[in-house]
Scaffold this motif. Structure first.
Motif, PDB file in Angstrom:
ATOM      1  N   ALA A 252      39.455  43.419  99.497  1.00 34.87           N
ATOM      2  CA  ALA A 252      40.972  43.023  98.910  1.00 34.87           C
ATOM      3  C   ALA A 252      41.424  42.202  98.759  1.00 34.87           C
ATOM      4  CB  ALA A 252      41.860  44.401  99.647  1.00 34.87           C
ATOM      5  N   ALA A 253      41.151  41.272  99.888  1.00 36.64           N
ATOM      6  CA  ALA A 253      42.242  39.657  99.953  1.00 36.64           C
ATOM      7  C   ALA A 253      41.581  38.876  98.406  1.00 36.64           C
ATOM      8  CB  ALA A 253      41.120  39.446 100.830  1.00 36.64           C
ATOM      9  N   GLY A 254      40.102  38.785  98.112  1.00 37.83           N
ATOM     10  CA  GLY A 254      39.539  37.870  97.359  1.00 37.83           C
ATOM     11  C   GLY A 254      40.083  38.758  96.073  1.00 37.83           C
ATOM     12  N   ALA A 255      40.927  40.071  95.985  1.00 37.22           N
ATOM     13  CA  ALA A 255      40.897  40.487  94.538  1.00 37.22           C
ATOM     14  C   ALA A 255      42.198  39.901  94.070  1.00 37.22           C
ATOM     15  CB  ALA A 255      40.821  41.749  94.582  1.00 37.22           C
ATOM     16  N   LEU A 256      42.602  40.457  95.333  1.00 37.33           N
ATOM     17  CA  LEU A 256      44.325  39.851  95.117  1.00 37.33           C
ATOM     18  C   LEU A 256      44.258  38.636  95.085  1.00 37.33           C
ATOM     19  CD1 LEU A 256      47.455  40.798  94.884  1.00 37.33           C
ATOM     20  CD2 LEU A 256      47.433  40.600  98.019  1.00 37.33           C
ATOM     21  N   ALA A 257      44.027  37.376  95.818  1.00 35.86           N
ATOM     22  CA  ALA A 257      44.234  35.883  95.733  1.00 35.86           C
ATOM     23  C   ALA A 257      43.363  35.574  93.843  1.00 35.86           C
ATOM     24  CB  ALA A 257      42.855  35.531  96.604  1.00 35.86           C
ATOM     25  N   SER A 258      42.421  36.341  93.656  1.00 32.77           N
ATOM     26  CA  SER A 258      41.789  36.049  92.318  1.00 32.77           C
ATOM     27  C   SER A 258      42.972  36.649  91.336  1.00 32.77           C
ATOM     28  CB  SER A 258      40.373  36.382  91.930  1.00 32.77           C
ATOM     29  OG  SER A 258      40.451  37.698  92.255  1.00 32.77           O
ATOM     30  N   ALA A 259      43.624  37.064  91.499  1.00 28.24           N
ATOM     31  CA  ALA A 259      44.990  37.546  90.461  1.00 28.24           C
ATOM     32  C   ALA A 259      45.923  36.985  90.258  1.00 28.24           C
ATOM     33  CB  ALA A 259      45.126  39.380  90.685  1.00 28.24           C
ATOM     34  N   VAL A 260      46.560  36.840  91.552  1.00 25.76           N
ATOM     35  CA  VAL A 260      47.170  35.620  91.550  1.00 25.76           C
ATOM     36  C   VAL A 260      47.114  34.289  90.936  1.00 25.76           C
ATOM     37  CG1 VAL A 260      49.201  34.682  93.640  1.00 25.76           C
ATOM     38  CG2 VAL A 260      48.022  37.027  93.725  1.00 25.76           C
ATOM     39  N   THR A 261      46.103  33.809  91.360  1.00 24.60           N
ATOM     40  CA  THR A 261      45.982  32.433  90.981  1.00 24.60           C
ATOM     41  C   THR A 261      44.763  32.099  89.218  1.00 24.60           C
ATOM     42  OG1 THR A 261      43.772  32.432  91.822  1.00 24.60           O
ATOM     43  CG2 THR A 261      45.677  31.931  93.336  1.00 24.60           C
ATOM     44  N   THR A 262      45.112  33.498  88.570  1.00 25.79           N
ATOM     45  CA  THR A 262      44.172  33.505  86.737  1.00 25.79           C
ATOM     46  C   THR A 262      44.678  32.496  86.108  1.00 25.79           C
ATOM     47  OG1 THR A 262      43.287  35.186  87.423  1.00 25.79           O
ATOM     48  CG2 THR A 262      43.581  34.865  85.549  1.00 25.79           C
ATOM     49  N   PRO A 263      46.064  31.962  86.564  1.00 26.50           N
ATOM     50  CA  PRO A 263      46.597  31.073  85.283  1.00 26.50           C
ATOM     51  C   PRO A 263      45.924  29.510  85.446  1.00 26.50           C
ATOM     52  CG  PRO A 263      48.102  32.243  86.210  1.00 26.50           C
ATOM     53  CD  PRO A 263      47.000  33.184  86.934  1.00 26.50           C
ATOM     54  N   LEU A 264      46.636  29.320  87.200  1.00 25.10           N
ATOM     55  CA  LEU A 264      45.764  28.077  87.469  1.00 25.10           C
ATOM     56  C   LEU A 264      44.147  27.752  87.215  1.00 25.10           C
ATOM     57  CD1 LEU A 264      47.651  27.737  90.363  1.00 25.10           C
ATOM     58  CD2 LEU A 264      47.950  26.608  88.240  1.00 25.10           C
ATOM     59  N   ASP A 265      43.536  28.844  87.227  1.00 23.54           N
ATOM     60  CA  ASP A 265      41.650  29.530  87.333  1.00 23.54           C
ATOM     61  C   ASP A 265      41.647  28.541  85.661  1.00 23.54           C
ATOM     62  OD1 ASP A 265      39.606  29.090  87.852  1.00 23.54           O
ATOM     63  OD2 ASP A 265      39.255  30.952  86.707  1.00 23.54           O
ATOM     64  N   VAL A 266      42.172  29.789  84.612  1.00 19.84           N
ATOM     65  CA  VAL A 266      42.794  29.420  83.270  1.00 19.84           C
ATOM     66  C   VAL A 266      42.808  27.736  82.468  1.00 19.84           C
ATOM     67  CG1 VAL A 266      43.081  29.554  80.744  1.00 19.84           C
ATOM     68  CG2 VAL A 266      43.119  31.634  82.770  1.00 19.84           C
ATOM     69  N   VAL A 267      43.762  27.210  83.357  1.00 17.08           N
ATOM     70  CA  VAL A 267      44.247  25.520  83.609  1.00 17.08           C
ATOM     71  C   VAL A 267      42.971  24.692  83.748  1.00 17.08           C
ATOM     72  CG1 VAL A 267      45.384  23.913  83.776  1.00 17.08           C
ATOM     73  CG2 VAL A 267      46.472  25.951  83.410  1.00 17.08           C
ATOM     74  N   LYS A 268      42.266  25.153  84.601  1.00 18.37           N
ATOM     75  CA  LYS A 268      41.091  24.120  85.029  1.00 18.37           C
ATOM     76  C   LYS A 268      39.967  24.388  84.124  1.00 18.37           C
ATOM     77  CE  LYS A 268      38.703  25.911  88.004  1.00 18.37           C
ATOM     78  NZ  LYS A 268      36.888  25.859  87.439  1.00 18.37           N
ATOM     79  N   THR A 269      39.701  25.549  83.283  1.00 14.81           N
ATOM     80  CA  THR A 269      38.621  25.483  82.588  1.00 14.81           C
ATOM     81  C   THR A 269      38.865  24.927  81.294  1.00 14.81           C
ATOM     82  OG1 THR A 269      38.214  27.849  83.442  1.00 14.81           O
ATOM     83  CG2 THR A 269      37.662  27.413  81.246  1.00 14.81           C
ATOM     84  N   ARG A 270      39.827  25.277  80.759  1.00 13.33           N
ATOM     85  CA  ARG A 270      40.184  24.529  79.754  1.00 13.33           C
ATOM     86  C   ARG A 270      40.425  22.944  79.730  1.00 13.33           C
ATOM     87  NH1 ARG A 270      43.058  27.560  75.808  1.00 13.33           N
ATOM     88  NH2 ARG A 270      42.617  29.793  76.512  1.00 13.33           N
ATOM     89  N   LEU A 271      40.726  21.993  80.918  1.00 10.24           N
ATOM     90  CA  LEU A 271      40.464  20.549  81.318  1.00 10.24           C
ATOM     91  C   LEU A 271      39.417  20.360  81.432  1.00 10.24           C
ATOM     92  CD1 LEU A 271      43.263  20.048  83.804  1.00 10.24           C
ATOM     93  CD2 LEU A 271      43.604  19.072  81.730  1.00 10.24           C
ATOM     94  N   GLN A 272      38.529  21.532  82.378  1.00 10.58           N
ATOM     95  CA  GLN A 272      37.186  21.206  82.072  1.00 10.58           C
ATOM     96  C   GLN A 272      35.872  21.007  81.385  1.00 10.58           C
ATOM     97  OE1 GLN A 272      36.419  21.929  87.344  1.00 10.58           O
ATOM     98  NE2 GLN A 272      35.346  23.003  85.777  1.00 10.58           N
ATOM     99  N   CYS A 273      36.444  21.739  79.876  1.00 12.75           N
ATOM    100  CA  CYS A 273      35.856  22.438  79.062  1.00 12.75           C
ATOM    101  C   CYS A 273      36.556  21.469  77.423  1.00 12.75           C
ATOM    102  CB  CYS A 273      35.846  23.647  78.049  1.00 12.75           C
ATOM    103  SG  CYS A 273      34.974  24.370  79.695  1.00 12.75           S
ATOM    104  N   GLN A 274      37.156  20.443  78.046  1.00  9.41           N
ATOM    105  CA  GLN A 274      38.205  20.139  76.362  1.00  9.41           C
ATOM    106  C   GLN A 274      37.381  19.075  76.103  1.00  9.41           C
ATOM    107  OE1 GLN A 274      41.332  16.704  78.065  1.00  9.41           O
ATOM    108  NE2 GLN A 274      40.786  17.471  80.066  1.00  9.41           N
ATOM    109  N   GLY A 275      37.432  19.208  74.649  1.00 11.17           N
ATOM    110  CA  GLY A 275      37.318  18.483  73.498  1.00 11.17           C
ATOM    111  C   GLY A 275      35.570  19.349  73.627  1.00 11.17           C
ATOM    112  N   VAL A 276      35.210  20.436  74.036  1.00 10.50           N
ATOM    113  CA  VAL A 276      33.595  20.361  73.728  1.00 10.50           C
ATOM    114  C   VAL A 276      33.705  21.585  72.723  1.00 10.50           C
ATOM    115  CG1 VAL A 276      31.622  21.615  75.073  1.00 10.50           C
ATOM    116  CG2 VAL A 276      32.935  19.930  75.975  1.00 10.50           C
ATOM    117  N   CYS A 277      32.885  21.366  72.289  1.00  8.13           N
ATOM    118  CA  CYS A 277      32.301  23.155  70.809  1.00  8.13           C
ATOM    119  C   CYS A 277      34.341  23.294  70.589  1.00  8.13           C
ATOM    120  CB  CYS A 277      32.263  24.088  71.771  1.00  8.13           C
ATOM    121  SG  CYS A 277      30.594  24.339  73.030  1.00  8.13           S
ATOM    122  N   GLY A 278      34.676  22.375  69.947  1.00 10.03           N
ATOM    123  CA  GLY A 278      35.729  22.223  69.187  1.00 10.03           C
ATOM    124  C   GLY A 278      36.944  23.070  70.346  1.00 10.03           C
ATOM    125  N   ALA A 279      36.893  22.513  71.465  1.00  5.57           N
ATOM    126  CA  ALA A 279      37.995  23.157  72.427  1.00  5.57           C
ATOM    127  C   ALA A 279      39.125  21.837  71.883  1.00  5.57           C
ATOM    128  CB  ALA A 279      37.657  23.236  73.580  1.00  5.57           C
TER     129      ALA A 279
END
Length: 342
Positions: A252-279
């Motif tokens: 239950a804790a993992g599910a709620l914590a992951s939902a709350v921090t999803t926007p930051l995880d999206v930012v992390k993914t975009r930063l890590q994959c920037q410039g790859v495959c046309g990103a």
């Protein structure tokens, strides 16, 4: 994740305290036993394992947890990226999964798992060593409940472990993209180093730390709250079903914590994959700049991309980490007993 494994270790210590009079460690005091000055390998924790053995058990648990859930992690990465940038064209988890299997085969879900294996073990070892050291220094091992010591130790351990894991996480996510231009882990490392420089491996480090700090806070707060509720529902079985209580609360804790921090995880993914495959590339690693560009181009809803697979990853992670940690601890305990008989 390291914070989940840390929470499970706290549960394990509590479980040992509750049953210590029936255990084989009656002679072991609740405080740490130090058999030799300055030698960490001689330090025994509450469960009878040495400090180094505890690190080994935690590393194994972390690796098994992340590698077992790797296909879900691949889905999350694909869904957080645009279809034109190596991501998935489907918003539904089932359709995204079918698309990968159909076009790339089952092995497509495991592309980049080598980077995960190389990063998860050392990162968890660093996490546990820093966590235990800081907790001891802050008085977290004294009798009673010390939430601040545990939380502060967890944050410091997260900062240290993220410094170890972030470069391999960058490699992992770039390899997970559809039509990734990299031939493997080493090829990816060489090309990033040559074309983008060493700083590219840490472009998302600040975001990762900022994400994991609230993740840890929400996770621990929810975990403790749900654990109390479950114990109240069936107090007579609280001891016997301690493992199930920890798994239920951790999920239950993992599910709620992951939902709350999803926007930051999206930012992390975009930063890590920037410039790859046309990103898209970003002028800085500023969280506000990345969020602003995503919202302007794709809308606010884009910040919640990959929410479902992220929850699916973290909810069962506690159960996997717990069972693996328990098995590793038992194995190392048996090794200690066998060595004692010699």
């Amino acid at each position: 994740m390291p914070e989940i494994a840390s929470e499970l270790h706290e549960g394990l210590l509590l479980k040992h305290k509750e049953t210590r009079n029936l255990s084989n460690y009656d002679s072991i005091d609740n405080s740490m036993l130090i058999h030799g000055e300055g030698d960490q390998s001689d330090i025994q924790l509450h469960d009878g394992l040495s400090f180094s053995q505890f690190m080994v058990a935690g590393s194994i648990a972390g690796m098994v947890e992340h590698m077992a859930m790797f296909p879900i992690d691949t889905l999350k990465t694909r869904m957080q990226m645009l279809a034109t940038s190596g991501g998935s064209a489907h918003a539904a988890v089932g359709r995204a999964l079918k698309s990968i299997v159909k076009s790339e085969g089952p092995l497509g879900l495991y592309r980049g798992i080598g980077a995960m294996g190389l990063g998860a073990g050392p990162a968890h070892a660093v996490y546990f060593s820093v966590y235990e050291t800081c907790k001891e220094k802050m008085g977290g091992n004294r009798r009673g409940h010390h939430p601040f010591a545990h939380a502060a130790s967890g944050v410091l351990a997260t900062i240290a472990s993220d410094a170890v894991f972030t470069p391999m996480d960058v490699v992992k996510q770039r390899l997970q993209l559809r039509n990734s231009p990299y031939g493997g882990v080493m090829d990816c490392i060489k090309k990033i180093s040559r074309e983008e420089g060493f700083r590219a491996f840490y472009a998302s480090y600040r975001t990762t730390v900022v994400m994991n700090a609230p993740f840890t806070a929400v996770h621990f707060a929810t975990y403790e709250a749900v654990k109390k509720i479950l114990n109240r529902i069936s107090p007579e079985n609280a001891t016997e079903e301690h493992l199930l209580v920890h798994i239920g609360a951790g999920g239950a804790a993992g599910a709620l914590a992951s939902a709350v921090t999803t926007p930051l995880d999206v930012v992390k993914t975009r930063l890590q994959c920037q410039g790859v495959c046309g990103a898209d590339r970003f002028n800085s690693s500023s969280i506000s700049d990345v969020v602003g560009k995503i919202v302007r181009k794709e809308g606010a809803a884009a910040l919640m991309r990959g929410l479902k697979p992220r929850i699916l990853f973290h909810a069962p992670a506690a159960a996997i980490c717990w069972s693996t940690y328990e098995a590793s601890k038992t194995f190392l305990h048996n090794v200690n007993q066998a060595a004692a008989r010699v």
